[in-house]
Write a protein that holds these residues in place. Structure first.
Motif, PDB file in Angstrom:
ATOM      1  N   GLU A 124       0.835  -1.205   0.000  1.00  0.00           N
ATOM      2  CA  GLU A 124       0.000   0.000   0.000  1.00  0.00           C
ATOM      3  C   GLU A 124       0.870   1.255   0.000  1.00  0.00           C
ATOM      4  N   ALA A 125       1.872   1.233   0.863  1.00  0.00           N
ATOM      5  CA  ALA A 125       2.771   2.390   0.952  1.00  0.00           C
ATOM      6  C   ALA A 125       3.507   2.615  -0.363  1.00  0.00           C
ATOM      7  N   GLY A 126       3.989   1.525  -0.976  1.00  0.00           N
ATOM      8  CA  GLY A 126       4.697   1.645  -2.245  1.00  0.00           C
ATOM      9  C   GLY A 126       3.805   2.201  -3.338  1.00  0.00           C
ATOM     10  N   SER A 127       2.539   1.774  -3.363  1.00  0.00           N
ATOM     11  CA  SER A 127       1.589   2.281  -4.357  1.00  0.00           C
ATOM     12  C   SER A 127       1.332   3.765  -4.150  1.00  0.00           C
ATOM     13  N   LEU A 128       1.165   4.160  -2.900  1.00  0.00           N
ATOM     14  CA  LEU A 128       0.949   5.576  -2.600  1.00  0.00           C
ATOM     15  C   LEU A 128       2.152   6.420  -3.003  1.00  0.00           C
ATOM     16  N   LEU A 129       3.326   5.829  -2.948  1.00  0.00           N
ATOM     17  CA  LEU A 129       4.553   6.582  -3.221  1.00  0.00           C
ATOM     18  C   LEU A 129       4.813   6.741  -4.714  1.00  0.00           C
ATOM     19  N   ILE A 130       4.711   5.660  -5.490  1.00  0.00           N
ATOM     20  CA  ILE A 130       5.197   5.715  -6.873  1.00  0.00           C
ATOM     21  C   ILE A 130       4.142   5.397  -7.923  1.00  0.00           C
ATOM     22  N   ARG A 131       2.897   5.192  -7.532  1.00  0.00           N
ATOM     23  CA  ARG A 131       1.870   4.850  -8.515  1.00  0.00           C
ATOM     24  C   ARG A 131       1.800   5.899  -9.619  1.00  0.00           C
ATOM     25  N   SER A 132       1.732   5.444 -10.861  1.00  0.00           N
ATOM     26  CA  SER A 132       1.782   6.325 -12.017  1.00  0.00           C
ATOM     27  C   SER A 132       0.721   7.421 -11.949  1.00  0.00           C
ATOM     28  N   ASP A 133       1.141   8.660 -12.152  1.00  0.00           N
ATOM     29  CA  ASP A 133       0.297   9.858 -12.240  1.00  0.00           C
ATOM     30  C   ASP A 133      -0.287  10.316 -10.904  1.00  0.00           C
ATOM     31  N   VAL A 134      -0.689   9.393 -10.049  1.00  0.00           N
ATOM     32  CA  VAL A 134      -1.413   9.792  -8.841  1.00  0.00           C
ATOM     33  C   VAL A 134      -0.616   9.556  -7.559  1.00  0.00           C
ATOM     34  N   GLY A 135       0.564   8.944  -7.667  1.00  0.00           N
ATOM     35  CA  GLY A 135       1.378   8.707  -6.483  1.00  0.00           C
ATOM     36  C   GLY A 135       2.079   9.979  -6.013  1.00  0.00           C
ATOM     37  N   LEU A 136       2.688   9.874  -4.844  1.00  0.00           N
ATOM     38  CA  LEU A 136       3.375  11.041  -4.281  1.00  0.00           C
ATOM     39  C   LEU A 136       4.502  11.540  -5.186  1.00  0.00           C
ATOM     40  N   VAL A 137       5.363  10.627  -5.624  1.00  0.00           N
ATOM     41  CA  VAL A 137       6.504  11.036  -6.440  1.00  0.00           C
ATOM     42  C   VAL A 137       6.061  11.633  -7.777  1.00  0.00           C
ATOM     43  N   PRO A 138       5.127  11.026  -8.535  1.00  0.00           N
ATOM     44  CA  PRO A 138       4.671  11.672  -9.771  1.00  0.00           C
ATOM     45  C   PRO A 138       4.049  13.049  -9.537  1.00  0.00           C
ATOM     46  N   ARG A 139       3.312  13.194  -8.451  1.00  0.00           N
ATOM     47  CA  ARG A 139       2.718  14.503  -8.150  1.00  0.00           C
ATOM     48  C   ARG A 139       3.797  15.530  -7.803  1.00  0.00           C
ATOM     49  N   LEU A 140       4.812  15.082  -7.085  1.00  0.00           N
ATOM     50  CA  LEU A 140       5.921  15.981  -6.776  1.00  0.00           C
ATOM     51  C   LEU A 140       6.693  16.341  -8.040  1.00  0.00           C
ATOM     52  N   ASP A 141       6.792  15.380  -8.972  1.00  0.00           N
ATOM     53  CA  ASP A 141       7.424  15.668 -10.266  1.00  0.00           C
ATOM     54  C   ASP A 141       6.683  16.794 -10.986  1.00  0.00           C
ATOM     55  N   LYS A 142       5.379  16.670 -11.043  1.00  0.00           N
ATOM     56  CA  LYS A 142       4.562  17.685 -11.714  1.00  0.00           C
ATOM     57  C   LYS A 142       4.704  19.037 -11.026  1.00  0.00           C
ATOM     58  N   LEU A 143       4.687  19.014  -9.703  1.00  0.00           N
ATOM     59  CA  LEU A 143       4.853  20.246  -8.941  1.00  0.00           C
ATOM     60  C   LEU A 143       6.234  20.849  -9.184  1.00  0.00           C
ATOM     61  N   GLN A 144       7.253  19.996  -9.219  1.00  0.00           N
ATOM     62  CA  GLN A 144       8.612  20.475  -9.448  1.00  0.00           C
ATOM     63  C   GLN A 144       8.758  21.105 -10.823  1.00  0.00           C
ATOM     64  N   ASN A 145       8.146  20.497 -11.820  1.00  0.00           N
ATOM     65  CA  ASN A 145       8.207  21.054 -13.175  1.00  0.00           C
ATOM     66  C   ASN A 145       7.584  22.448 -13.216  1.00  0.00           C
ATOM     67  N   GLY A 146       6.455  22.599 -12.526  1.00  0.00           N
ATOM     68  CA  GLY A 146       5.816  23.911 -12.479  1.00  0.00           C
ATOM     69  C   GLY A 146       6.674  24.955 -11.787  1.00  0.00           C
ATOM     70  N   GLN A 147       7.298  24.569 -10.689  1.00  0.00           N
ATOM     71  CA  GLN A 147       8.155  25.513  -9.967  1.00  0.00           C
ATOM     72  C   GLN A 147       9.403  25.867 -10.776  1.00  0.00           C
ATOM     73  N   MET A 148       9.965  24.888 -11.499  1.00  0.00           N
ATOM     74  CA  MET A 148      11.130  25.175 -12.328  1.00  0.00           C
ATOM     75  C   MET A 148      10.763  26.093 -13.495  1.00  0.00           C
ATOM     76  N   ASP A 149       9.580  25.896 -14.071  1.00  0.00           N
ATOM     77  CA  ASP A 149       9.122  26.798 -15.136  1.00  0.00           C
ATOM     78  C   ASP A 149       9.016  28.226 -14.604  1.00  0.00           C
ATOM     79  N   ARG A 150       8.506  28.335 -13.405  1.00  0.00           N
ATOM     80  CA  ARG A 150       8.388  29.656 -12.781  1.00  0.00           C
ATOM     81  C   ARG A 150       9.766  30.277 -12.542  1.00  0.00           C
ATOM     82  N   ALA A 151      10.697  29.472 -12.048  1.00  0.00           N
ATOM     83  CA  ALA A 151      12.061  29.957 -11.815  1.00  0.00           C
ATOM     84  C   ALA A 151      12.720  30.359 -13.134  1.00  0.00           C
ATOM     85  N   GLU A 152      12.485  29.590 -14.189  1.00  0.00           N
ATOM     86  CA  GLU A 152      13.053  29.908 -15.503  1.00  0.00           C
ATOM     87  C   GLU A 152      12.540  31.261 -15.990  1.00  0.00           C
TER      88      GLU A 152
END
Length: 313
Positions: A124-152
């Motif tokens: 369950e924990a692994g799914s919450l962490l890395i599940r495609s599109d909806v997991g913690l890491v994919p969501r953080l990826d999307k958030l990071q991309n947005g913040q980097m675009d803003r910084a750029e």
């Protein structure tokens, strides 16, 4: 002359203010947000590795979960700081982090003597962490991309910014040539000494053309360096995740090294962006100089004409 002064000073102040505001926005919001997302991601990966290590090597040992719990706490703190620096909705990410923490804690501490349930909790924990599109890491990826675009956007001077500086410098050149022409006319055709008012205005015009431009160049160089370091921070987080997936050997060392590099690079970014306390001084100096550049020629020529008028009478 008056029109050239107004155009030059207005374009100069607006262009310089845009650079100063970009530096302030990058320093106070965009750069810390990028750093917090990277720190959250690495803390979660480290917590996941530590929890699995406890499961495989220290199952049931009291206080064995302190390491991953401290990483979960670090991730939560990073998200709390991030919430203050971005308008993005972090409710879903916070909810996933809470659910992940509950699942991993249940698996590592409370069900250590019941292997099937423990395995289920870790899945369950692994799914919450890395599940495609909806997991913690994919969501953080999307958030990071947005913040980097803003910084750029903040760190990069666009075509409009360059146009503003070109207009300002050309207008200042026109103003300087006009002042030189006025000085030449008064000196050679009217038989007068060099007018100190016009000379002072010429010196100020040259200073306005040089000092803010140099200050902008220095600031822009720091912004470029900060952007490159922020890119390095995001790269470290993603690369470390890929490496630990492919090869789990010395994963703790890799994660620890990545967290150290992110922390060190974040300090370098803060140093790059903190060296601009003189920005307001340059701006207000340019504002004062612009007012004088407008007033001094009018005063000097007015006094000269007034003196000639009374002499003629």
């Amino acid at each position: 002359m008056a029109l050239a002064a107004v155009v030059a000073v207005t374009a100069l102040l607006v262009s310089y203010r845009e650079v100063a505001l970009s530096a302030d926005g990058l320093r106070s919001q965009a750069a810390p947000a990028v750093q917090d997302v990277a720190a959250t991601r690495l803390a979660l990966l480290r917590a996941d590795w530590e929890a699995n290590w406890v499961k495989e090597n220290l199952n049931g040992v009291p206080a064995a979960g302190e390491s991953y719990q401290s990483q979960l706490s670090a991730a939560d703190q990073s998200l709390s700081r991030l919430a203050e620096r971005t308008s993005d909705d972090l409710g879903t990410i916070n909810g996933l982090l809470d659910s992940y923490g509950t699942s991993i804690t249940d698996g590592a501490l409370y069900y250590h003597d019941d292997r099937p349930i423990q395995d289920q909790k870790f899945r369950e924990a692994g799914s919450l962490l890395i599940r495609s599109d909806v997991g913690l890491v994919p969501r953080l990826d999307k958030l990071q991309n947005g913040q980097m675009d803003r910084a750029e956007r903040l760190a990069t001077m666009g075509a409009l910014g360059y146009t503003g500086w070109v207009v300002a410098e050309l207008a200042l050149l026109v103003l300087a040539l006009t002042l030189l022409s006025a000085l030449w006319v008064l000196r050679d055709r009217c038989g007068r000494d060099y007018n100190p008012w016009l000379l002072s205005s010429l010196v100020l015009t040259v200073a306005l053309a040089v000092v803010p431009l140099l200050a902008m160049t220095v600031t822009q160089r720091h912004l470029d360096n900060a952007r490159d370091k922020l890119t390095a921070i995001t790269t470290v987080a993603k690369q470390t995740e890929r490496e630990t997936k492919v090869d789990t050997t010395d994963a703790r060392v890799r994660l620890d090294g990545a967290q150290t590099r992110v922390s060190k690079t974040s300090q370098e970014v803060r140093k790059e962006l903190s060296a601009h306390e003189w920005q307001n001084s340059v701006y207000y100096g340019a504002l004062g100089g612009g007012i004088l550049v407008f007033l001094l020629p009018a005063t000097g020529i007015g006094r000269r004409l007034n003196a000639d008028y009374w002499r003629a009478r």
